[in-house]
Design an enzyme around this catalytic site. Structure first.
Site, PDB file in Angstrom:
ATOM      1  N   PRO A  57       7.326   2.821 -35.516  1.00  0.00           N
ATOM      2  CA  PRO A  57       8.795   2.978 -35.557  1.00  0.00           C
ATOM      3  C   PRO A  57       9.470   3.015 -34.189  1.00  0.00           C
ATOM      4  CG  PRO A  57       7.677   5.008 -36.239  1.00  0.00           C
ATOM      5  CD  PRO A  57       6.616   3.964 -36.115  1.00  0.00           C
ATOM      6  N   TYR A  88      37.583 -35.367 -39.777  1.00  0.00           N
ATOM      7  CA  TYR A  88      37.630 -36.836 -39.813  1.00  0.00           C
ATOM      8  C   TYR A  88      38.848 -37.387 -39.098  1.00  0.00           C
ATOM      9  CZ  TYR A  88      38.722 -41.548 -41.093  1.00  0.00           C
ATOM     10  OH  TYR A  88      39.067 -42.859 -40.996  1.00  0.00           O
ATOM     11  N   ALA A 126       9.757  -5.931 -31.659  1.00  0.00           N
ATOM     12  CA  ALA A 126       9.282  -7.172 -31.021  1.00  0.00           C
ATOM     13  C   ALA A 126      10.268  -8.269 -31.368  1.00  0.00           C
ATOM     14  CB  ALA A 126       7.881  -7.532 -31.490  1.00  0.00           C
ATOM     15  N   THR A 130       8.222  -3.224 -35.420  1.00  0.00           N
ATOM     16  CA  THR A 130       6.805  -3.431 -35.730  1.00  0.00           C
ATOM     17  C   THR A 130       6.365  -2.321 -36.689  1.00  0.00           C
ATOM     18  OG1 THR A 130       6.058  -2.005 -33.951  1.00  0.00           O
ATOM     19  CG2 THR A 130       6.448  -4.330 -33.391  1.00  0.00           C
ATOM     20  N   LYS A 160      34.339 -40.045 -45.931  1.00  0.00           N
ATOM     21  CA  LYS A 160      33.116 -39.499 -46.528  1.00  0.00           C
ATOM     22  C   LYS A 160      32.110 -39.426 -45.400  1.00  0.00           C
ATOM     23  CE  LYS A 160      33.067 -42.283 -50.305  1.00  0.00           C
ATOM     24  NZ  LYS A 160      32.389 -43.085 -51.307  1.00  0.00           N
ATOM     25  N   CYS A 198      14.385 -24.212 -21.075  1.00  0.00           N
ATOM     26  CA  CYS A 198      14.741 -25.462 -21.755  1.00  0.00           C
ATOM     27  C   CYS A 198      15.189 -26.533 -20.755  1.00  0.00           C
ATOM     28  CB  CYS A 198      15.846 -25.213 -22.772  1.00  0.00           C
ATOM     29  SG  CYS A 198      15.472 -23.844 -23.865  1.00  0.00           S
TER      30      CYS A 198
HETATM   31  P1  FAD Z   1       9.538 -16.510 -23.190  1.00  0.00           P
HETATM   32  O1  FAD Z   1      10.627 -17.371 -22.743  1.00  0.00           O
HETATM   33  O2  FAD Z   1       8.163 -17.098 -23.254  1.00  0.00           O
HETATM   34  O3  FAD Z   1       9.495 -15.254 -22.232  1.00  0.00           O
HETATM   35  C1  FAD Z   1       8.501 -14.286 -22.345  1.00  0.00           C
HETATM   36  C2  FAD Z   1       8.330 -13.645 -20.996  1.00  0.00           C
HETATM   37  O4  FAD Z   1       7.513 -12.514 -21.147  1.00  0.00           O
HETATM   38  C3  FAD Z   1       7.597 -14.554 -20.007  1.00  0.00           C
HETATM   39  O5  FAD Z   1       8.414 -14.794 -18.885  1.00  0.00           O
HETATM   40  C4  FAD Z   1       6.352 -13.778 -19.632  1.00  0.00           C
HETATM   41  O6  FAD Z   1       6.026 -13.873 -18.246  1.00  0.00           O
HETATM   42  C5  FAD Z   1       6.741 -12.345 -19.988  1.00  0.00           C
HETATM   43  N1  FAD Z   1       5.595 -11.496 -20.304  1.00  0.00           N
HETATM   44  C6  FAD Z   1       4.645 -11.744 -21.240  1.00  0.00           C
HETATM   45  N2  FAD Z   1       3.769 -10.716 -21.276  1.00  0.00           N
HETATM   46  C7  FAD Z   1       4.187  -9.823 -20.361  1.00  0.00           C
HETATM   47  C8  FAD Z   1       3.690  -8.565 -19.924  1.00  0.00           C
HETATM   48  N3  FAD Z   1       2.585  -8.031 -20.461  1.00  0.00           N
HETATM   49  N4  FAD Z   1       4.347  -7.912 -18.956  1.00  0.00           N
HETATM   50  C9  FAD Z   1       5.474  -8.444 -18.399  1.00  0.00           C
HETATM   51  N5  FAD Z   1       5.983  -9.641 -18.762  1.00  0.00           N
HETATM   52  C10 FAD Z   1       5.354 -10.307 -19.736  1.00  0.00           C
HETATM   53  N6  FAD Z   1      13.810 -23.991 -27.040  1.00  0.00           N
HETATM   54  C11 FAD Z   1      14.900 -24.519 -27.606  1.00  0.00           C
HETATM   55  O7  FAD Z   1      15.433 -23.924 -28.544  1.00  0.00           O
HETATM   56  N7  FAD Z   1      15.437 -25.695 -27.151  1.00  0.00           N
HETATM   57  C12 FAD Z   1      14.898 -26.368 -26.112  1.00  0.00           C
HETATM   58  O8  FAD Z   1      15.415 -27.418 -25.707  1.00  0.00           O
HETATM   59  C13 FAD Z   1      13.744 -25.859 -25.506  1.00  0.00           C
HETATM   60  N8  FAD Z   1      13.163 -26.506 -24.475  1.00  0.00           N
HETATM   61  C14 FAD Z   1      12.068 -25.955 -23.884  1.00  0.00           C
HETATM   62  C15 FAD Z   1      11.496 -26.615 -22.802  1.00  0.00           C
HETATM   63  C16 FAD Z   1      10.393 -26.079 -22.176  1.00  0.00           C
HETATM   64  C17 FAD Z   1       9.758 -26.811 -21.034  1.00  0.00           C
HETATM   65  C18 FAD Z   1       9.863 -24.842 -22.605  1.00  0.00           C
HETATM   66  C19 FAD Z   1       8.669 -24.229 -21.911  1.00  0.00           C
HETATM   67  C20 FAD Z   1      10.420 -24.168 -23.673  1.00  0.00           C
HETATM   68  C21 FAD Z   1      11.524 -24.723 -24.320  1.00  0.00           C
HETATM   69  N9  FAD Z   1      12.114 -24.096 -25.416  1.00  0.00           N
HETATM   70  C22 FAD Z   1      13.220 -24.628 -26.010  1.00  0.00           C
HETATM   71  C23 FAD Z   1      11.556 -22.856 -25.964  1.00  0.00           C
HETATM   72  C24 FAD Z   1      12.298 -21.652 -25.431  1.00  0.00           C
HETATM   73  O9  FAD Z   1      12.300 -21.692 -24.038  1.00  0.00           O
HETATM   74  C25 FAD Z   1      11.611 -20.406 -25.927  1.00  0.00           C
HETATM   75  O10 FAD Z   1      11.671 -20.404 -27.328  1.00  0.00           O
HETATM   76  C26 FAD Z   1      12.265 -19.152 -25.420  1.00  0.00           C
HETATM   77  O11 FAD Z   1      12.225 -19.096 -24.025  1.00  0.00           O
HETATM   78  C27 FAD Z   1      11.527 -17.947 -25.985  1.00  0.00           C
HETATM   79  O12 FAD Z   1      12.001 -16.796 -25.399  1.00  0.00           O
HETATM   80  P2  FAD Z   1      11.122 -15.493 -25.382  1.00  0.00           P
HETATM   81  O13 FAD Z   1      11.912 -14.494 -24.617  1.00  0.00           O
HETATM   82  O14 FAD Z   1      10.676 -15.142 -26.736  1.00  0.00           O
HETATM   83  O15 FAD Z   1       9.786 -15.870 -24.609  1.00  0.00           O
END
Ligand code: FAD
Length: 554
Positions: A278, A428, A282, A275, A436, A44
Site C-alpha cells: 500500500p 469538414y 508503479a 502495487t 462523409k 521519442c
Molecule cells: P523511461 O523513459 O524508460 O524512464 C525510466 C527511467 O528510470 C530511466 O531513465 C532509468 O535510467 C531510470 N531508472 C531505472 N531504474 C532505476 C533505478 N533503480 N534507480 C534510478 N533510476 C532508475 N513513445 C511514444 O509514445 N511515442 C514515440 O514516438 C516514442 N519514441 C521513442 C523513441 C525512442 C528512441 C525510445 C527509446 C522510446 C520511444 N518511445 C516513444 C517510448 C517512450 O519514450 C517511453 O514509453 C517512455 O519514455 C516511458 O517512460 P517511463 O518513465 O515509464 O520510462
C-alpha cells in the site's frame, strides 16, 4: 514530519508524477532519483537527433534538475541509483554513481517509474564497438560521434518496430545505406500484414533494404567493419549496427522487493497504480495494466500512457480517487513522408486472444478529391461482430492519418461502436476532410455489414470451388492483375449481363478498393443473387497472397 514521496526514474512517468505531486501538495518533500545523467529527456526525439533533424542535443533535454528545484521545489538527484527497497522499514538504499557512496532514504510513498530494459539478443558480437542502441542521450551522442569519426556509410538496424524504423529512416537521412533485419514476416508488428505491406514498399522505394524472417545470429568484426549474420540470407557487411529489438519492463527493484509481477512481466498494479504494497506505486513502461479492449493484462511502452500513469499515481498519493483506465497501444510513426498509425488490437492479436472480430478496409482520401493535394488513406477498422464495439484500427497514408486514428482511439476508450462512428460529427471543409469523413465511412461500412446490407466473405474462401469469384473492375484493370479464376463483369456492365451470373451458386465480388464491389453486391442482392463482398480490394490481397494474382498476357 513532512510527507516524503520518493520517485525512482525521472523520464515520462517519474517526471510527470513528481510535477503533479507538487501541484497537489505544497507541503510534501519530493525526491526523484535517476540513475542516468538526465531527467525528463525526450526519448521519442532521439531518432531525429541521430538524423540531424534535431541537430542540437540540448533541445532534447526538456527540464533540468535545476528547473525542477526552482519551479517545483523538487529534489532531483541524477546519477543516483536506487539499489534496494526495504518495505518493512519503508526505506530505499541509494547509490551515488559518481562517488559510489550509499545511503538510506525514508519514504511515506514510493513510486517506481523505472521504465524498460532493452532486449539484448543472446548472440555473439552484440558488445562489439560499432554496435549501438538508441535509448538515451549519451547513446545518440556515441552513435553520432561514431558516424562522424569513422565516416560510416553503411548501417544495419536490427528490429523493424517503430523505433527501429525511425532510426533507419534517420540514418538514411544522414546518407547511410541502411539494411533492416527483422525476424517477423513483416515490419511494424502493431499493424496486420496487409497494412504493413505498403509501409515496407515505401521504405524500399526510399532506398532501405529490408530482410524479413531473418533473425540476428551474430555480429563479428571484419576487415572493413562489422559482418552481421542472420538466420536467412548472406552475411551483411556494415560499418555499424543499431539494435532495436524491443524492450521489457525494468522490474529488478520490484522483484528484489518481492512486489507482485504480472503474467506479462510488468509490475502488477491496481487501477490506482498501487502495487501489492500500500505504500508503493508503479507507473510507466514498467507496469502491467489492463487492455482497454479485452480487459486482459497488458504492457505497453509508450510515452502517453506513461505520463498519464505518473499523474494518476500522484493524484492517488495526494488522496484523490483517480483511476487509470487501461492501455490500448495507440502508436504513430512517420517514415519518409508516410504515416502509419494504429490503436487497439489488430486482427493477429485478437485471433491470439480468441476474441471474435470482423474487419473492414477502405481507401478514402484525406480530404475531398477536388481540392488539390488529396492523398489516399488505407484504413482498417476491426470490430466486434455482434455489438459492433470497436476493437482496433490501423491506417497508412501520406496525410491526416493520425487524425483518423486519434478519433477512433478516443471512440475505443469510450467503448463506442461502429454505429457511433457512422454518426460522428467531424470537421469538414474541402481542405480538411469530406462531408462523409473517412472515419464516418469506416463506421458506415461496418454498420452496413452488421445490418445485413453488406455480407462479407473472408479471403480464405477465395479458393472454394462452389463459389464464383467476380471482379467488377474495368477490363483494363482486370487485365493488369486479377485473382486467378475470377470472372470479369465490370460494375458499369453488370445490370446488362445478369444472365451470365449463376443463381444457384454464391458469388464473391471484389474490386480495387471495395467500393464498386459494394455497389455491385447491393445490385445483385436486390435481384435475388447470393452475393458476398471480399473487402479490402486487390492491393490488400496482393500483400497477403501475391501468388493468387495473375496478369493477362497481351
Ligand atoms: P523511461 O523513459 O524508460 O524512464 C525510466 C527511467 O528510470 C530511466 O531513465 C532509468 O535510467 C531510470 N531508472 C531505472 N531504474 C532505476 C533505478 N533503480 N534507480 C534510478 N533510476 C532508475 N513513445 C511514444 O509514445 N511515442 C514515440 O514516438 C516514442 N519514441 C521513442 C523513441 C525512442 C528512441 C525510445 C527509446 C522510446 C520511444 N518511445 C516513444 C517510448 C517512450 O519514450 C517511453 O514509453 C517512455 O519514455 C516511458 O517512460 P517511463 O518513465 O515509464 O520510462
Amino acid at each position: 514530519m513532512r510527507k516524503r514521496i520518493l520517485i525512482v526514474g525521472g523520464v515520462a512517468a517519474g517526471a510527470s508524477c513528481a510535477a503533479r505531486a507538487r501541484r497537489l501538495d505544497e507541503s510534501a518533500e519530493i525526491v526523484l532519483f535517476e540513475r542516468g545523467p538526465h531527467v525528463s529527456f525526450a526519448s521519442c526525439g532521439l531518432p531525429y537527433h541521430v538524423g540531424d533533424v534535431i541537430p542540437d542535443e540540448g533541445d532534447l533535454l526538456l527540464v533540468t534538475p535545476g528547473r525542477f528545484r526552482e519551479r517545483f521545489d523538487i529534489d532531483v538527484q541524477v546519477r543516483h541509483e536506487v539499489v534496494e527497497i526495504d518495505r518493512a522499514a519503508r526505506t530505499v538504499r541509494v547509490r551515488d554513481l559518481g562517488s559510489g557512496a550509499e545511503r538510506t532514504e525514508r519514504y511515506d510513498a514510493l513510486v517506481l517509474a523505472t521504465g524498460t530494459s532493452p532486449i539484448r539478443p543472446d548472440v555473439p558480437g552484440v558488445d562489439l564497438p560499432g554496435v549501438f542502441s538508441v535509448r538515451t542521450v549519451p547513446d545518440t551522442r556515441r552513435l553520432r560521434a561514431f558516424i562522424e569519426e569513422r565516416g560510416a556509410r553503411r548501417a544495419v538496424v536490427v528490429g523493424a518496430g517503430f523505433i527501429g524504423l525511425e532510426v533507419a529512416e534517420n540514418l538514411a537521412h544522414r546518407g547511410l545505406s541502411v539494411t533492416i533485419v527483422e525476424r517477423a514476416p513483416q515490419v511494424l508488428a502493431p499493424l496486420d500484414v496487409e497494412m504493413a505491406c505498403p509501409v515496407q514498399r515505401h521504405l524500399e522505394a526510399n532506398g532501405l533494404s529490408i530482410r524479413l524472417e531473418a533473425a540476428l545470429t551474430g555480429i563479428e568484426e571484419s576487415a572493413g567493419g562489422l559482418r552481421v549474420r542472420t538466420s536467412a540470407g548472406a552475411p551483411i557487411d556494415t560499418d555499424l549496427v543499431v539494435l532495436a529489438l524491443g524492450v521489457r519492463p525494468e522490474t529488478t527493484l520490484a522483484r528484489q522487493a518481492g512486489l507482485a509481477i504480472g503474467p506479462t512481466g510488468g509490475v502488477k498494479v491496481d487501477e490506482s497504480l498501487r502495487t501489492d504494497d500500500p505504500h508503493v506505486w508503479a507507473a510507466g513502461d514498467a507496469v502491467e495494466t489492463r487492455c482497454v479492449v479485452t480487459g486482459a493484462p497488458r504492457v505497453v511502452a509508450l510515452a502517453g500512457p506513461a505520463s498519464r500513469q505518473g499523474r494518476v499515481a500522484a493524484d492517488v498519493i495526494a488522496g484523490r480517487p483517480a483511476r487509470f483506465r487501461g492501455v490500448q497501444g495507440t502508436i504513430v510513426c512517420g517514415l519518409f513522408g508516410l504515416t502509419a498509425a494504429s490503436t487497439g488490437l489488430n486482427e493477429r492479436a485478437l485471433r491470439a486472444a480468441g476474441v471474435p472480430h470482423r474487419a473492414v478496409w477502405l481507401h478514402p482520401s484525406n480530404h475531398v478529391g477536388y481540392y488539390p493535394g488529396a492523398e489516399t488513406i488505407h484504413l482498417k477498422l476491426v470490430f466486434d461482430p455482434e455489438e459492433g464495439r470497436i476493437l482496433g484500427a490501423q491506417a497508412v497514408g501520406k496525410a491526416d492519418v493520425d487524425k483518423r486514428i486519434d478519433v477512433i482511439a478516443t471512440a475505443i476508450q469510450m467503448r463506442a461502436t461502429v454505429f457511433d462512428l457512422e454518426e460522428a460529427e467531424l470537421c469538414y471543409a474541402p481542405q480538411f476532410g469530406a462531408a462523409k469523413d473517412a472515419v464516418n465511412v469506416a463506421g458506415m461500412i461496418a454498420a452496413n455489414h452488421l445490418r445485413g446490407d453488406l455480407p462479407l466473405a473472408d479471403w480464405d474462401e477465395v479458393g472454394r470451388d462452389d463459389v464464383l469469384l467476380v471482379d467488377v473492375r474495368e477490363p483494363g484493370e482486370f487485365a493488369a492483375g486479377h485473382i486467378r479464376g475470377a470472372t470479369n463483369v465490370p460494375l458499369s456492365e453488370l445490370r446488362d449481363r445478369l444472365e451470365e451470373l449463376p443463381r444457384d451458386r454464391e458469388i464473391l465480388v471484389y474490386c480495387q478498393s471495395g467500393k464498386r464491389s459494394y455497389d455491385a453486391a447491393r445490385a445483385l442482392a436486390q435481384r435475388g443473387f447470393m452475393v458476398r463482398n471480399l473487402l479490402g480490394g486487390i492491393e490488400n490481397i496482393e500483400c497477403r497472397h501475391g501468388d493468387w494474382i495473375t496478369v493477362d498476357q497481351p
